[in-house]
Design a protein around this motif. Structure first.
Motif, PDB file in Angstrom:
ATOM      1  N   GLU A 106       1.814 -14.592  -1.613  1.00 56.44           N
ATOM      2  CA  GLU A 106       2.088 -14.662  -0.174  1.00 56.44           C
ATOM      3  C   GLU A 106       1.585 -13.385   0.501  1.00 56.44           C
ATOM      4  N   HIS A 107       0.853 -13.568   1.588  1.00 53.96           N
ATOM      5  CA  HIS A 107       0.376 -12.424   2.356  1.00 53.96           C
ATOM      6  C   HIS A 107       0.619 -12.708   3.835  1.00 53.96           C
ATOM      7  N   ILE A 108       0.275 -11.757   4.693  1.00 54.73           N
ATOM      8  CA  ILE A 108       0.613 -11.855   6.106  1.00 54.73           C
ATOM      9  C   ILE A 108       0.062 -13.132   6.743  1.00 54.73           C
ATOM     10  N   ASN A 109      -1.125 -13.537   6.326  1.00 52.33           N
ATOM     11  CA  ASN A 109      -1.780 -14.667   6.987  1.00 52.33           C
ATOM     12  C   ASN A 109      -1.582 -16.008   6.292  1.00 52.33           C
ATOM     13  N   THR A 157      -7.382   0.102  -2.913  1.00 56.27           N
ATOM     14  CA  THR A 157      -6.196   0.703  -2.296  1.00 56.27           C
ATOM     15  C   THR A 157      -5.179   1.042  -3.369  1.00 56.27           C
ATOM     16  N   ARG A 158      -4.453   2.134  -3.170  1.00 57.34           N
ATOM     17  CA  ARG A 158      -3.371   2.472  -4.092  1.00 57.34           C
ATOM     18  C   ARG A 158      -2.094   1.751  -3.650  1.00 57.34           C
ATOM     19  N   TYR A 159      -1.504   0.995  -4.579  1.00 56.35           N
ATOM     20  CA  TYR A 159      -0.311   0.215  -4.275  1.00 56.35           C
ATOM     21  C   TYR A 159       0.876   0.677  -5.110  1.00 56.35           C
ATOM     22  N   ILE A 160       2.060   0.251  -4.646  1.00 61.39           N
ATOM     23  CA  ILE A 160       3.256   0.307  -5.482  1.00 61.39           C
ATOM     24  C   ILE A 160       3.767  -1.131  -5.622  1.00 61.39           C
ATOM     25  N   ALA A 161       4.447  -1.409  -6.729  1.00 64.98           N
ATOM     26  CA  ALA A 161       5.077  -2.714  -6.936  1.00 64.98           C
ATOM     27  C   ALA A 161       6.585  -2.505  -6.894  1.00 64.98           C
ATOM     28  N   GLN A 162       7.261  -3.330  -6.102  1.00 69.04           N
ATOM     29  CA  GLN A 162       8.690  -3.143  -5.858  1.00 69.04           C
ATOM     30  C   GLN A 162       9.450  -4.436  -6.137  1.00 69.04           C
ATOM     31  N   GLN A 163      10.515  -4.303  -6.895  1.00 69.20           N
ATOM     32  CA  GLN A 163      11.392  -5.436  -7.186  1.00 69.20           C
ATOM     33  C   GLN A 163      11.829  -6.125  -5.895  1.00 69.20           C
ATOM     34  N   ALA A 164      11.736  -7.458  -5.859  1.00 67.80           N
ATOM     35  CA  ALA A 164      12.231  -8.211  -4.709  1.00 67.80           C
ATOM     36  C   ALA A 164      13.741  -8.399  -4.844  1.00 67.80           C
ATOM     37  N   PRO A 178       0.847  -1.200   0.000  1.00 64.70           N
ATOM     38  CA  PRO A 178       0.000   0.000   0.000  1.00 64.70           C
ATOM     39  C   PRO A 178       0.882   1.249   0.000  1.00 64.70           C
ATOM     40  N   ASN A 179       0.537   2.195  -0.855  1.00 70.15           N
ATOM     41  CA  ASN A 179       1.386   3.369  -1.032  1.00 70.15           C
ATOM     42  C   ASN A 179       1.552   4.173   0.249  1.00 70.15           C
ATOM     43  N   ASP A 180       0.523   4.187   1.081  1.00 68.02           N
ATOM     44  CA  ASP A 180       0.624   4.946   2.331  1.00 68.02           C
ATOM     45  C   ASP A 180       0.492   4.034   3.547  1.00 68.02           C
ATOM     46  N   GLY A 181       0.885   2.769   3.388  1.00 70.07           N
ATOM     47  CA  GLY A 181       0.809   1.815   4.488  1.00 70.07           C
ATOM     48  C   GLY A 181       1.987   1.944   5.439  1.00 70.07           C
ATOM     49  N   ALA A 182       1.895   1.231   6.560  1.00 71.94           N
ATOM     50  CA  ALA A 182       2.958   1.240   7.568  1.00 71.94           C
ATOM     51  C   ALA A 182       2.976  -0.099   8.290  1.00 71.94           C
ATOM     52  N   LYS A 183       4.129  -0.432   8.873  1.00 75.11           N
ATOM     53  CA  LYS A 183       4.294  -1.631   9.693  1.00 75.11           C
ATOM     54  C   LYS A 183       3.975  -2.918   8.947  1.00 75.11           C
ATOM     55  N   GLY A 184       4.140  -2.907   7.627  1.00 77.07           N
ATOM     56  CA  GLY A 184       3.926  -4.123   6.855  1.00 77.07           C
ATOM     57  C   GLY A 184       2.475  -4.457   6.587  1.00 77.07           C
ATOM     58  N   LYS A 185       1.546  -3.575   6.998  1.00 75.02           N
ATOM     59  CA  LYS A 185       0.119  -3.855   6.796  1.00 75.02           C
ATOM     60  C   LYS A 185      -0.215  -3.877   5.303  1.00 75.02           C
ATOM     61  N   GLY A 186      -0.935  -4.895   4.883  1.00 72.23           N
ATOM     62  CA  GLY A 186      -1.425  -4.952   3.507  1.00 72.23           C
ATOM     63  C   GLY A 186      -0.421  -5.391   2.470  1.00 72.23           C
ATOM     64  N   ILE A 187       0.800  -5.686   2.877  1.00 70.34           N
ATOM     65  CA  ILE A 187       1.833  -6.061   1.922  1.00 70.34           C
ATOM     66  C   ILE A 187       1.619  -7.504   1.443  1.00 70.34           C
ATOM     67  N   PHE A 188       1.936  -7.784   0.171  1.00 70.85           N
ATOM     68  CA  PHE A 188       1.976  -9.167  -0.302  1.00 70.85           C
ATOM     69  C   PHE A 188       3.083  -9.311  -1.343  1.00 70.85           C
TER      70      PHE A 188
END
Length: 391
Positions: A228-231, A249-256, A204-214
């Protein structure tokens, strides 16, 4: 040092040095009085100016927790300020007026927070916890007041992940330390990244603490995608299954990045950084270890703390200092003066440092030594900005 007193009955600050004149705060004259004070503080004096008086801005909803002694980091800052000859006034935005603030000071003699009225402080420190509040009309009006009165103020705003990437990527030197990142406005944006890199984080573009990341990883043999997601995790056949997420939600995609590991688990550095005399210095380095599923290192979502000493030999600290000093300069140019930030830094298997994220409102570090060092650097910064630094 001199002594400043406060009368709760008269709601005024005063001194008892007959024949002396003092200024207190950004625009206040401190009056002389023989009143019996309710409480007093020893405070620095420089050429008739006493302080610094520091405004610590918090959300209105944080005040009950403050008064119930649950804002321990704010309390630590207040304590360190008083030890250094300053005073911190904690206040919500709504309590900041044209000439005064209504807030709370911690009084050690009472062992509690006490309501006070004070002149406008010499410097304001922003610990407001919501983006919504920073977009409010009252917040913007208050920022305009600070600008008009030339009151130093940091940190002005939360960052978004895309704004940070876009800002840092303009610096040629920093570009090689950034995982390639794009705004994920459409599924095709993620699809193109996945085809290029094989594995990408979607945040999530404005997320924090790893919330919503996959994380998405191509499986070339089965022509499916591991999601893969948190759960947990599952296999999906088509990215189109994720389209509804992009609508919400507005997301960004980032190279692993092919990250370094400790005992088979990925780790990141959490670095606390402060402005000091024209540059940026590291106040502390923590390490966060991913769960076995490797998705996120945030403790909030299952990551664990690893002593920095365990990986210290793998980190080029000189390069890290240089990297973060350059980051500080760039984000201050974009967002207004940034006095403090934290950085999530990845270390690749070949030792290259990668800037994953920068945070305008650093988390409260679990490590006591980092909390203490961070508070100490903040106090030095308050003194520098308010004109109380040693000559």
């Amino acid at each position: 040092m001199t002594v400043v007193h406060y009368s709760q009955d008269r709601d005024i600050w005063f001194h008892q040095d007959r024949g002396r004149t003092y200024t207190f705060g950004c625009n206040g004259l401190l009056s002389f009085s023989n009143d019996t004070p309710s409480f007093s503080f020893s405070i620095k004096e420089k050429n008739g100016k006493i302080g610094p008086l520091v405004g610590i801005m918090v959300s209105e909803s944080s005040i009950p927790a403050l008064l119930n002694r649950k804002k321990r980091y704010i309390e630590l800052i207040s304590h360190c300020l008083q030890e250094a000859g300053g005073i911190g006034v904690v206040c919500p935005i709504s309590a900041i007026g044209e000439h005064t603030v209504h807030g709370y000071v911690f009084v050690p003699a009472f062992d509690r927070w006490v309501p006070v009225t004070a002149p406008l402080p010499n410097v304001f420190y922003n610990r407001i916890k919501s983006r919504r509040e920073e977009k409010s009309a009252v917040f913007q009006q208050t920022v305009s007041l600070f600008e008009r009165l030339r009151i130093p103020f940091f940190n002005r705003t939360f960052f978004t992940k895309w704004e940070v990437y876009e800002t840092l990527a303009k610096n040629e030197r920093l570009r090689s330390h950034l995982p390639h990142t794009v705004p994920a406005l459409h599924i095709d944006d993620i699809r193109n990244m996945l085809q290029t890199y094989g594995s990408v984080y979607v945040k999530p573009n404005d997320g924090a603490k790893g919330k919503g990341i996959f994380r998405l990883t191509n499986s070339l043999l089965s022509k499916t995608i591991l999601y893969e997601h948190i759960n947990g995790q599952k296999t999906i056949v088509s990215l189109d299954e994720l389209a509804p997420l992009l609508e919400e939600t507005r997301y960004i995609a980032q190279q692993a990045i092919d990250a370094d590991t400790w005992n088979g688990r990925r780790y990141d550095l959490r670095v606390l950084v402060h402005y000091k005399h024209g540059s940026y210095i590291i106040s502390g380095i923590g390490v966060r270890l991913a769960q076995t599923q490797q998705l996120t290192t945030h403790v909030f979502n299952g990551g664990t703390i690893l002593p920095y000493s365990e990986v210290k030999q793998r980190v080029d600290e000189k390069a890290l200092h240089s990297l973060l000093a350059a980051c500080g300069k760039e984000i201050s140019g974009r967002f207004g003066f940034v006095g403090e930030f934290s950085a999530d830094i990845g270390v690749s298997k070949n030792g290259t440092l990668y800037v994953y994220e920068l945070n305008a409102k650093p988390m409260i570090f679990d490590e006591p030594d980092i909390r203490q060092s961070g508070a100490k650097q903040l106090i030095s910064l308050f003194a520098e900005l308010a004109g109380f630094a040693p000559s």
